[in-house]
Design a protein around this motif. Sequence first.
Motif, PDB file in Angstrom:
ATOM      1  N   SER A 118     101.597  34.075  46.320  1.00 54.49           N
ATOM      2  CA  SER A 118     101.458  32.751  46.919  1.00 54.49           C
ATOM      3  C   SER A 118     100.115  32.625  47.646  1.00 54.49           C
ATOM      4  O   SER A 118      99.485  33.633  48.002  1.00 54.49           O
ATOM      5  CB  SER A 118     102.600  32.489  47.910  1.00 54.49           C
ATOM      6  OG  SER A 118     102.401  33.254  49.099  1.00 54.49           O
ATOM      7  N   ALA A 119      99.712  31.393  47.883  1.00 53.66           N
ATOM      8  CA  ALA A 119      98.463  31.144  48.615  1.00 53.66           C
ATOM      9  C   ALA A 119      98.515  31.785  50.004  1.00 53.66           C
ATOM     10  O   ALA A 119      97.515  32.352  50.468  1.00 53.66           O
ATOM     11  CB  ALA A 119      98.211  29.644  48.724  1.00 53.66           C
ATOM     12  N   GLN A 120      99.656  31.737  50.657  1.00 54.41           N
ATOM     13  CA  GLN A 120      99.787  32.344  51.992  1.00 54.41           C
ATOM     14  C   GLN A 120      99.665  33.863  51.919  1.00 54.41           C
ATOM     15  O   GLN A 120      99.022  34.487  52.774  1.00 54.41           O
ATOM     16  CB  GLN A 120     101.121  31.954  52.639  1.00 54.41           C
ATOM     17  CG  GLN A 120     101.260  32.445  54.071  1.00 54.41           C
ATOM     18  CD  GLN A 120     100.220  31.836  54.995  1.00 54.41           C
ATOM     19  OE1 GLN A 120     100.104  30.624  55.081  1.00 54.41           O
ATOM     20  NE2 GLN A 120      99.449  32.674  55.682  1.00 54.41           N
ATOM     21  N   GLN A 121     100.281  34.469  50.918  1.00 53.14           N
ATOM     22  CA  GLN A 121     100.168  35.930  50.763  1.00 53.14           C
ATOM     23  C   GLN A 121      98.721  36.338  50.533  1.00 53.14           C
ATOM     24  O   GLN A 121      98.244  37.329  51.090  1.00 53.14           O
ATOM     25  CB  GLN A 121     101.061  36.402  49.612  1.00 53.14           C
ATOM     26  CG  GLN A 121     102.533  36.286  49.934  1.00 53.14           C
ATOM     27  CD  GLN A 121     103.421  36.409  48.709  1.00 53.14           C
ATOM     28  OE1 GLN A 121     103.028  36.069  47.585  1.00 53.14           O
ATOM     29  NE2 GLN A 121     104.642  36.884  48.919  1.00 53.14           N
ATOM     30  N   LEU A 122      98.005  35.582  49.724  1.00 52.47           N
ATOM     31  CA  LEU A 122      96.597  35.887  49.462  1.00 52.47           C
ATOM     32  C   LEU A 122      95.759  35.696  50.726  1.00 52.47           C
ATOM     33  O   LEU A 122      94.895  36.529  51.040  1.00 52.47           O
ATOM     34  CB  LEU A 122      96.060  35.005  48.330  1.00 52.47           C
ATOM     35  CG  LEU A 122      96.712  35.220  46.967  1.00 52.47           C
ATOM     36  CD1 LEU A 122      96.186  34.204  45.964  1.00 52.47           C
ATOM     37  CD2 LEU A 122      96.493  36.640  46.473  1.00 52.47           C
ATOM     38  N   GLN A 123      96.011  34.639  51.455  1.00 50.78           N
ATOM     39  CA  GLN A 123      95.273  34.376  52.691  1.00 50.78           C
ATOM     40  C   GLN A 123      95.525  35.494  53.707  1.00 50.78           C
ATOM     41  O   GLN A 123      94.586  35.958  54.356  1.00 50.78           O
ATOM     42  CB  GLN A 123      95.694  33.025  53.264  1.00 50.78           C
ATOM     43  CG  GLN A 123      94.966  32.641  54.530  1.00 50.78           C
ATOM     44  CD  GLN A 123      95.427  31.289  55.070  1.00 50.78           C
ATOM     45  OE1 GLN A 123      96.135  30.538  54.412  1.00 50.78           O
ATOM     46  NE2 GLN A 123      95.013  30.982  56.277  1.00 50.78           N
ATOM     47  N   ASP A 124      96.769  35.920  53.842  1.00 52.04           N
ATOM     48  CA  ASP A 124      97.109  36.988  54.791  1.00 52.04           C
ATOM     49  C   ASP A 124      96.386  38.286  54.435  1.00 52.04           C
ATOM     50  O   ASP A 124      95.845  38.968  55.309  1.00 52.04           O
ATOM     51  CB  ASP A 124      98.621  37.229  54.812  1.00 52.04           C
ATOM     52  CG  ASP A 124      99.400  36.080  55.430  1.00 52.04           C
ATOM     53  OD1 ASP A 124      98.804  35.254  56.153  1.00 52.04           O
ATOM     54  OD2 ASP A 124     100.627  36.005  55.160  1.00 52.04           O
ATOM     55  N   TYR A 125      96.374  38.630  53.156  1.00 55.34           N
ATOM     56  CA  TYR A 125      95.704  39.858  52.711  1.00 55.34           C
ATOM     57  C   TYR A 125      94.186  39.737  52.889  1.00 55.34           C
ATOM     58  O   TYR A 125      93.555  40.623  53.452  1.00 55.34           O
ATOM     59  CB  TYR A 125      96.046  40.169  51.253  1.00 55.34           C
ATOM     60  CG  TYR A 125      95.276  41.354  50.716  1.00 55.34           C
ATOM     61  CD1 TYR A 125      95.677  42.651  51.014  1.00 55.34           C
ATOM     62  CD2 TYR A 125      94.143  41.181  49.934  1.00 55.34           C
ATOM     63  CE1 TYR A 125      94.957  43.747  50.548  1.00 55.34           C
ATOM     64  CE2 TYR A 125      93.420  42.264  49.455  1.00 55.34           C
ATOM     65  CZ  TYR A 125      93.837  43.545  49.770  1.00 55.34           C
ATOM     66  OH  TYR A 125      93.122  44.624  49.316  1.00 55.34           O
ATOM     67  N   ASP A 126      93.622  38.649  52.398  1.00 55.39           N
ATOM     68  CA  ASP A 126      92.167  38.484  52.455  1.00 55.39           C
ATOM     69  C   ASP A 126      91.645  38.500  53.888  1.00 55.39           C
ATOM     70  O   ASP A 126      90.539  38.987  54.142  1.00 55.39           O
ATOM     71  CB  ASP A 126      91.741  37.199  51.748  1.00 55.39           C
ATOM     72  CG  ASP A 126      91.970  37.238  50.248  1.00 55.39           C
ATOM     73  OD1 ASP A 126      92.132  38.340  49.675  1.00 55.39           O
ATOM     74  OD2 ASP A 126      91.988  36.148  49.628  1.00 55.39           O
ATOM     75  N   ALA A 127      92.424  37.994  54.827  1.00 58.39           N
ATOM     76  CA  ALA A 127      92.009  37.951  56.230  1.00 58.39           C
ATOM     77  C   ALA A 127      91.846  39.352  56.828  1.00 58.39           C
ATOM     78  O   ALA A 127      91.114  39.525  57.803  1.00 58.39           O
ATOM     79  CB  ALA A 127      93.008  37.144  57.049  1.00 58.39           C
ATOM     80  N   LEU A 128      92.487  40.350  56.226  1.00 58.64           N
ATOM     81  CA  LEU A 128      92.405  41.719  56.756  1.00 58.64           C
ATOM     82  C   LEU A 128      91.057  42.381  56.496  1.00 58.64           C
ATOM     83  O   LEU A 128      90.716  43.350  57.165  1.00 58.64           O
ATOM     84  CB  LEU A 128      93.516  42.588  56.148  1.00 58.64           C
ATOM     85  CG  LEU A 128      94.937  42.216  56.519  1.00 58.64           C
ATOM     86  CD1 LEU A 128      95.921  43.072  55.730  1.00 58.64           C
ATOM     87  CD2 LEU A 128      95.162  42.382  58.018  1.00 58.64           C
ATOM     88  N   LYS A 129      90.314  41.885  55.519  1.00 59.62           N
ATOM     89  CA  LYS A 129      89.016  42.496  55.156  1.00 59.62           C
ATOM     90  C   LYS A 129      89.203  43.999  54.896  1.00 59.62           C
ATOM     91  O   LYS A 129      88.562  44.851  55.498  1.00 59.62           O
ATOM     92  CB  LYS A 129      87.972  42.275  56.247  1.00 59.62           C
ATOM     93  CG  LYS A 129      87.773  40.837  56.640  1.00 59.62           C
ATOM     94  CD  LYS A 129      87.016  40.087  55.598  1.00 59.62           C
ATOM     95  CE  LYS A 129      86.677  38.688  56.086  1.00 59.62           C
ATOM     96  NZ  LYS A 129      86.885  37.680  55.114  1.00 59.62           N
ATOM     97  N   VAL A 130      90.100  44.304  53.974  1.00 53.82           N
ATOM     98  CA  VAL A 130      90.447  45.680  53.632  1.00 53.82           C
ATOM     99  C   VAL A 130      89.210  46.442  53.150  1.00 53.82           C
ATOM    100  O   VAL A 130      88.386  45.895  52.425  1.00 53.82           O
ATOM    101  CB  VAL A 130      91.552  45.680  52.541  1.00 53.82           C
ATOM    102  CG1 VAL A 130      91.761  47.053  51.958  1.00 53.82           C
ATOM    103  CG2 VAL A 130      92.840  45.129  53.114  1.00 53.82           C
ATOM    104  N   CYS A 131      89.086  47.671  53.564  1.00 54.49           N
ATOM    105  CA  CYS A 131      88.027  48.555  53.066  1.00 54.49           C
ATOM    106  C   CYS A 131      88.479  49.042  51.687  1.00 54.49           C
ATOM    107  O   CYS A 131      89.068  50.123  51.539  1.00 54.49           O
ATOM    108  CB  CYS A 131      87.787  49.706  54.034  1.00 54.49           C
ATOM    109  SG  CYS A 131      87.086  49.163  55.602  1.00 54.49           S
ATOM    110  N   TYR A 132      88.206  48.239  50.683  1.00 55.97           N
ATOM    111  CA  TYR A 132      88.803  48.429  49.364  1.00 55.97           C
ATOM    112  C   TYR A 132      88.378  49.721  48.678  1.00 55.97           C
ATOM    113  O   TYR A 132      89.166  50.320  47.958  1.00 55.97           O
ATOM    114  CB  TYR A 132      88.543  47.213  48.469  1.00 55.97           C
ATOM    115  CG  TYR A 132      87.099  46.968  48.104  1.00 55.97           C
ATOM    116  CD1 TYR A 132      86.549  47.506  46.954  1.00 55.97           C
ATOM    117  CD2 TYR A 132      86.285  46.197  48.920  1.00 55.97           C
ATOM    118  CE1 TYR A 132      85.230  47.287  46.616  1.00 55.97           C
ATOM    119  CE2 TYR A 132      84.971  45.961  48.596  1.00 55.97           C
ATOM    120  CZ  TYR A 132      84.440  46.514  47.445  1.00 55.97           C
ATOM    121  OH  TYR A 132      83.136  46.296  47.112  1.00 55.97           O
TER     122      TYR A 132
END
Length: 183
Positions: A118-132
Motif C-alpha cells: 500500500s501507499a502507506q506501507q511504502l511511505q513508512d518504509y521510505d521514511a526510514l532511509k534504510v542503509c540498503y
Amino acid sequence: LYWWRPNQCYMWFLVALFVSCSLASATSDPCVNQPGFSQEQQHVVCYVGNFLVKMLGELNGGQPKTVTHVRVHLLPYIGGVPTLRALLTDSPSDPNCTVCYTDVETSQGLSGLRNSLSAQQLQDYDALKVCYEILTERILRAIPQSEDGVWLVGHEVDPFKQTIALFHTLFSDSKFTDASCRK
C-alpha cells in the motif's frame, strides 16, 4: 549436497526453536504487526519481508539461487525508488554507480513487487532511509550458504517464519539501528 557452516547450524537451530515457540499463532503476512518488533522494525519487516518470503519460498521449494543472484535483486529492491530507477541507466564503469548494472526487466519486476504494498506501507518504509547496502549484506549473511559461499541453501522451513526469525536475529544486534545503519 550443500554443507552449512557450523555457526549457521547453531543459528538455525535457535531460529527453529524461536519460530516453534513464538510464531505458531502469527499470521503469515509480514505486513501484519508481528510480535516482538517496534513500529520502525515492523516497517522494515513488511517491506523487505515482501521480497524475502517470495524468494525464500522459491529457494526452499527447490529453485537454486546463487548469493550473487539474490544480491543483485535484493539490493535494488531494498534501496527503493532511487535504486529501482538506477536499474534503468546504471553502469559498472561509473565509479559512483548505485546498483552498477542495467536491467529494465528487473526494474519492472521489482517495482511491481514494491507496488504490491500500500501507499502507506511504502511511505513508512521510505521514511526510514534504510542503509540498503548494509541491510542487503546482513540479510545474505543470515541465510545459510553452501560451504564455498556461492549458493544459498534452502531447507524445509516455512519462508514466512524464516523471514520473521531472520529479522529477530538482525534487530537483536545492537551495533545497528532499526534502519540497519551503524550506530
